[in-house]
Design a protein around this motif. Structure first.
Motif, PDB file in Angstrom:
ATOM      1  N   THR A  24       0.823  -1.205   0.000  1.00 54.92           N
ATOM      2  CA  THR A  24       0.000   0.000   0.000  1.00 54.92           C
ATOM      3  C   THR A  24       0.858   1.257   0.000  1.00 54.92           C
ATOM      4  O   THR A  24       0.534   2.220  -0.692  1.00 54.92           O
ATOM      5  CB  THR A  24      -0.981   0.012   1.190  1.00 54.92           C
ATOM      6  N   SER A  27       2.368   1.610  -3.583  1.00 52.31           N
ATOM      7  CA  SER A  27       1.389   1.984  -4.608  1.00 52.31           C
ATOM      8  C   SER A  27       0.851   3.394  -4.407  1.00 52.31           C
ATOM      9  O   SER A  27       0.448   4.044  -5.368  1.00 52.31           O
ATOM     10  CB  SER A  27       0.242   0.972  -4.654  1.00 52.31           C
ATOM     11  N   THR A  28       0.871   3.890  -3.183  1.00 54.03           N
ATOM     12  CA  THR A  28       0.365   5.230  -2.898  1.00 54.03           C
ATOM     13  C   THR A  28       1.418   6.310  -3.137  1.00 54.03           C
ATOM     14  O   THR A  28       1.081   7.401  -3.607  1.00 54.03           O
ATOM     15  CB  THR A  28      -0.138   5.309  -1.442  1.00 54.03           C
ATOM     16  N   PHE A  29       2.680   6.030  -2.832  1.00 52.95           N
ATOM     17  CA  PHE A  29       3.676   7.099  -2.805  1.00 52.95           C
ATOM     18  C   PHE A  29       4.790   6.993  -3.833  1.00 52.95           C
ATOM     19  O   PHE A  29       5.629   7.888  -3.923  1.00 52.95           O
ATOM     20  CB  PHE A  29       4.275   7.210  -1.404  1.00 52.95           C
ATOM     21  N   TYR A  98      -4.548   1.852   5.981  1.00 51.73           N
ATOM     22  CA  TYR A  98      -4.244   1.427   4.621  1.00 51.73           C
ATOM     23  C   TYR A  98      -5.266   0.419   4.098  1.00 51.73           C
ATOM     24  O   TYR A  98      -5.633  -0.531   4.797  1.00 51.73           O
ATOM     25  CB  TYR A  98      -2.872   0.741   4.570  1.00 51.73           C
ATOM     26  N   GLY A 101      -5.861  -0.740  -3.173  1.00 46.88           N
ATOM     27  CA  GLY A 101      -6.674   0.000  -4.129  1.00 46.88           C
ATOM     28  C   GLY A 101      -8.001  -0.642  -4.503  1.00 46.88           C
ATOM     29  O   GLY A 101      -9.041   0.027  -4.474  1.00 46.88           O
ATOM     30  N   GLN A 104     -10.688   0.040  -1.957  1.00 46.67           N
ATOM     31  CA  GLN A 104     -11.044   1.412  -1.604  1.00 46.67           C
ATOM     32  C   GLN A 104     -12.375   1.753  -2.251  1.00 46.67           C
ATOM     33  O   GLN A 104     -12.640   1.377  -3.382  1.00 46.67           O
ATOM     34  CB  GLN A 104      -9.952   2.378  -2.057  1.00 46.67           C
ATOM     35  N   ASN A 136      -1.539  13.876  -0.559  1.00 46.83           N
ATOM     36  CA  ASN A 136      -2.488  12.763  -0.645  1.00 46.83           C
ATOM     37  C   ASN A 136      -3.912  13.326  -0.493  1.00 46.83           C
ATOM     38  O   ASN A 136      -4.577  13.147   0.525  1.00 46.83           O
ATOM     39  CB  ASN A 136      -2.179  11.714   0.426  1.00 46.83           C
ATOM     40  N   ARG A 138      -6.757  12.601  -1.805  1.00 47.76           N
ATOM     41  CA  ARG A 138      -7.862  11.653  -1.627  1.00 47.76           C
ATOM     42  C   ARG A 138      -8.004  11.264  -0.151  1.00 47.76           C
ATOM     43  O   ARG A 138      -9.105  11.224   0.390  1.00 47.76           O
ATOM     44  CB  ARG A 138      -7.634  10.423  -2.501  1.00 47.76           C
ATOM     45  N   ALA A 139      -6.878  10.980   0.495  1.00 51.15           N
ATOM     46  CA  ALA A 139      -6.919  10.627   1.912  1.00 51.15           C
ATOM     47  C   ALA A 139      -7.360  11.823   2.753  1.00 51.15           C
ATOM     48  O   ALA A 139      -8.166  11.669   3.683  1.00 51.15           O
ATOM     49  CB  ALA A 139      -5.555  10.120   2.376  1.00 51.15           C
TER      50      ALA A 139
END
Length: 174
Positions: A24, A27-29, A98, A101, A104, A136, A138-139
């Motif tokens: 996670t 894939s996020t950062f 976390y 994807g 989510q 971020n 979305r978060a």
């Protein structure tokens, strides 16, 4: 989408949490974190040893989400706060939140947040803190919809590279 079964993580879950945490985070950062420091961070902060040490602590709770077949797809790590400049008596911190994807959306984040808030309340927390990377969006939008309020800024290190995080708080009483 397959349903998620939420449960308290135990000592046997360290390897699953390490894979899930690394997947996670990467894939996020990976879009704006340099490769070398990113891998260094994953080695240090998302290893099975890291999670085993966290799970052994009395001031740490981890809620783990799995598919019906037992594959890990999300987790929330809660612990004593690590942001002393923002900390008040009765605070607890949502250190990691976390979800892979594909899981989510569809209410899974909301379900995990409800689990995390209940864990904090069970610990007697009056307020829940979290830090989130300023890019971020979305978060950030998710946390704000969940009732968290921006209270400050802090630095998050990935290897030797500094990133700006926003610190949020949510009152759990009153």
């Amino acid at each position: 989408m397959t349903p998620i079964h939420w449960r308290k993580a135990g000592p046997d879950d360290a390897a699953a949490l390490a894979y899930l945490g690394a997947a996670t985070f990467l894939s996020t950062f990976a879009f704006d974190h340099p490769g070398g420091p990113l891998i260094e961070h994953l080695d240090a902060e998302h290893s099975a040893d890291y999670y085993a040490a966290k799970l052994a602590r009395a001031d740490v709770d981890i809620v783990l989400g799995e598919t019906p077949l037992g594959a890990p797809v999300g987790y929330a790590l809660l612990m004593s706060p690590e942001h002393p400049q923002f900390q008040q008596d009765g605070d607890w911190e949502l250190k990691r939140f976390y979800l892979l994807g594909p899981w989510q959306g569809g209410g899974n984040g909301r379900d995990l947040m409800a689990q995390a808030i209940q864990v904090a309340r069970d610990r007697g927390a009056q307020r829940l803190l979290l830090a989130v990377y300023e890019s971020n969006t979305r978060a950030i939008a998710f946390y704000e919809r969940a009732g968290f309020v921006h209270i400050g800024e802090t630095v998050f290190m990935v290897g030797d590279v500094a990133f700006q995080d926003r610190v949020y708080a949510k009152n759990l009483v009153g």
